[in-house]
Design a protein around this motif. Structure first.
Motif, short mmCIF file in Angstrom:
data_model
loop_
_atom_site.label_atom_id
_atom_site.label_comp_id
_atom_site.label_asym_id
_atom_site.label_seq_id
_atom_site.Cartn_x
_atom_site.Cartn_y
_atom_site.Cartn_z
N LEU A 1 -29.73 -16.27 28.73
CA LEU A 1 -29.44 -17.63 29.17
C LEU A 1 -28.44 -17.61 30.33
CD1 LEU A 1 -29.24 -19.31 25.67
CD2 LEU A 1 -31.02 -19.69 27.41
N GLY A 2 -27.45 -16.75 30.25
CA GLY A 2 -26.49 -16.61 31.34
C GLY A 2 -27.14 -16.12 32.62
N PHE A 3 -28.09 -15.22 32.48
CA PHE A 3 -28.81 -14.71 33.64
C PHE A 3 -29.60 -15.83 34.31
CE2 PHE A 3 -32.75 -12.73 35.35
CZ PHE A 3 -32.17 -12.04 36.40
N LEU A 4 -30.24 -16.67 33.52
CA LEU A 4 -30.99 -17.79 34.09
C LEU A 4 -30.07 -18.75 34.83
CD1 LEU A 4 -33.47 -18.52 31.15
CD2 LEU A 4 -33.96 -17.35 33.32
N GLU A 5 -28.87 -18.96 34.29
CA GLU A 5 -27.89 -19.80 34.97
C GLU A 5 -27.44 -19.14 36.28
OE1 GLU A 5 -23.60 -21.93 34.15
OE2 GLU A 5 -24.86 -21.44 32.44
N PHE A 6 -27.22 -17.83 36.24
CA PHE A 6 -26.83 -17.07 37.43
C PHE A 6 -27.89 -17.21 38.53
CE2 PHE A 6 -27.32 -13.06 39.79
CZ PHE A 6 -26.11 -13.01 40.44
N LEU A 7 -29.14 -17.28 38.12
CA LEU A 7 -30.23 -17.42 39.09
C LEU A 7 -30.30 -18.81 39.71
CD1 LEU A 7 -33.11 -15.47 37.32
CD2 LEU A 7 -31.72 -14.73 39.27
N GLY A 8 -29.53 -19.74 39.14
CA GLY A 8 -29.47 -21.08 39.72
C GLY A 8 -30.24 -22.14 38.99
N LEU A 9 -30.76 -21.82 37.82
CA LEU A 9 -31.44 -22.85 37.05
C LEU A 9 -30.42 -23.88 36.58
CD1 LEU A 9 -33.33 -20.15 36.60
CD2 LEU A 9 -34.54 -21.79 35.20
N PRO A 10 -30.86 -25.10 36.31
CA PRO A 10 -29.93 -26.17 35.92
C PRO A 10 -29.08 -25.80 34.71
CG PRO A 10 -32.10 -27.07 36.38
CD PRO A 10 -32.24 -25.58 36.39
N GLN A 11 -27.79 -26.04 34.84
CA GLN A 11 -26.84 -25.65 33.79
C GLN A 11 -26.99 -26.46 32.51
OE1 GLN A 11 -22.99 -26.08 35.54
NE2 GLN A 11 -23.11 -24.15 36.65
N GLY A 12 -27.30 -27.74 32.62
CA GLY A 12 -27.35 -28.60 31.44
C GLY A 12 -28.20 -28.05 30.31
N PRO A 13 -29.50 -27.82 30.54
CA PRO A 13 -30.34 -27.30 29.46
C PRO A 13 -29.93 -25.90 29.00
CG PRO A 13 -31.69 -28.23 31.21
CD PRO A 13 -30.28 -28.18 31.71
N LEU A 14 -29.46 -25.07 29.94
CA LEU A 14 -29.06 -23.71 29.56
C LEU A 14 -27.82 -23.74 28.67
CD1 LEU A 14 -29.62 -22.01 33.01
CD2 LEU A 14 -31.05 -21.79 30.97
N ARG A 15 -26.91 -24.60 28.97
CA ARG A 15 -25.71 -24.71 28.14
C ARG A 15 -26.03 -25.35 26.79
NH1 ARG A 15 -21.07 -25.64 32.73
NH2 ARG A 15 -21.36 -23.56 33.63
N GLN A 16 -26.98 -26.27 26.77
CA GLN A 16 -27.43 -26.83 25.49
C GLN A 16 -28.06 -25.74 24.63
OE1 GLN A 16 -30.03 -30.09 26.42
NE2 GLN A 16 -28.38 -31.57 26.20
N ALA A 17 -28.82 -24.88 25.27
CA ALA A 17 -29.46 -23.78 24.55
C ALA A 17 -28.40 -22.85 23.96
CB ALA A 17 -30.39 -23.01 25.48
N SER A 18 -27.42 -22.45 24.76
CA SER A 18 -26.36 -21.57 24.27
C SER A 18 -25.58 -22.22 23.14
CB SER A 18 -25.39 -21.22 25.41
OG SER A 18 -26.04 -20.46 26.39
N ALA A 19 -25.23 -23.49 23.31
CA ALA A 19 -24.48 -24.20 22.27
C ALA A 19 -25.29 -24.31 20.99
CB ALA A 19 -24.08 -25.59 22.76
N GLY A 20 -26.57 -24.59 21.12
CA GLY A 20 -27.42 -24.68 19.93
C GLY A 20 -27.51 -23.36 19.20
N LEU A 21 -27.66 -22.28 19.94
CA LEU A 21 -27.74 -20.95 19.35
C LEU A 21 -26.48 -20.64 18.56
CD1 LEU A 21 -29.58 -18.41 19.25
CD2 LEU A 21 -28.27 -17.57 21.19
N LEU A 22 -25.32 -20.90 19.17
CA LEU A 22 -24.06 -20.62 18.50
C LEU A 22 -23.82 -21.56 17.33
CD1 LEU A 22 -21.90 -19.88 21.65
CD2 LEU A 22 -22.77 -18.22 19.97
N ASP A 23 -24.18 -22.83 17.47
CA ASP A 23 -24.05 -23.78 16.36
C ASP A 23 -24.86 -23.32 15.15
OD1 ASP A 23 -22.38 -25.36 17.89
OD2 ASP A 23 -23.89 -26.94 18.24
N GLY A 24 -26.08 -22.87 15.42
CA GLY A 24 -26.92 -22.39 14.33
C GLY A 24 -26.37 -21.15 13.68
N ALA A 25 -25.82 -20.26 14.49
CA ALA A 25 -25.30 -18.98 13.97
C ALA A 25 -24.09 -19.18 13.08
CB ALA A 25 -24.96 -18.05 15.13
N VAL A 26 -23.30 -20.22 13.35
CA VAL A 26 -22.12 -20.45 12.52
C VAL A 26 -22.35 -21.54 11.48
CG1 VAL A 26 -20.48 -19.63 14.25
CG2 VAL A 26 -21.05 -22.05 14.17
N GLY A 27 -23.58 -22.05 11.44
CA GLY A 27 -23.95 -23.00 10.40
C GLY A 27 -23.45 -24.41 10.61
N GLN A 28 -23.29 -24.83 11.86
CA GLN A 28 -22.85 -26.20 12.13
C GLN A 28 -24.02 -27.15 12.18
OE1 GLN A 28 -20.41 -26.31 15.64
NE2 GLN A 28 -18.76 -25.24 14.63
#
Length: 92
Positions: free
Chosen positions: A65-92
């Protein structure tokens, strides 16, 4: 891709990557449609994180996901993806 992910999801040892692949499909669909903020991306990645993958698998997904952001893809969806992944991993 979704068909392959669904089939792989039936195998316990492949379940995380199957769900993460389906989440990535959702992400790319939203990126192609120009949807900047959508809860569906967060939710898809949250399901992947909820599989409690090994830390290395989680890190690999976050790096992608960070690589896709580095390539210039829109940050909003990429950051939502990262946040969702971490939320799921910690059980939020």
């Amino acid at each position: 891709m979704r068909v392959a992910a669904r089939l792989a999801g039936e195998r316990p040892d492949e379940r995380y990557w199957a769900i993460a692949t389906a989440a990535e499909c959702t992400l790319h669909e939203h990126l192609l449609a120009g949807v900047a903020h959508d809860a569906e991306v967060h939710s898809a990645y949250r399901r992947a994180g909820a599989e409690q993958p090994p830390e290395g698998d989680l890190d690999t997904t976050l790096t992608q996901l960070g690589f896709l952001e580095f390539l210039g893809l829109p940050q909003g969806p990429l950051r939502q993806a990262s946040a969702g992944l971490l939320d799921g991993a910690v059980g939020q």
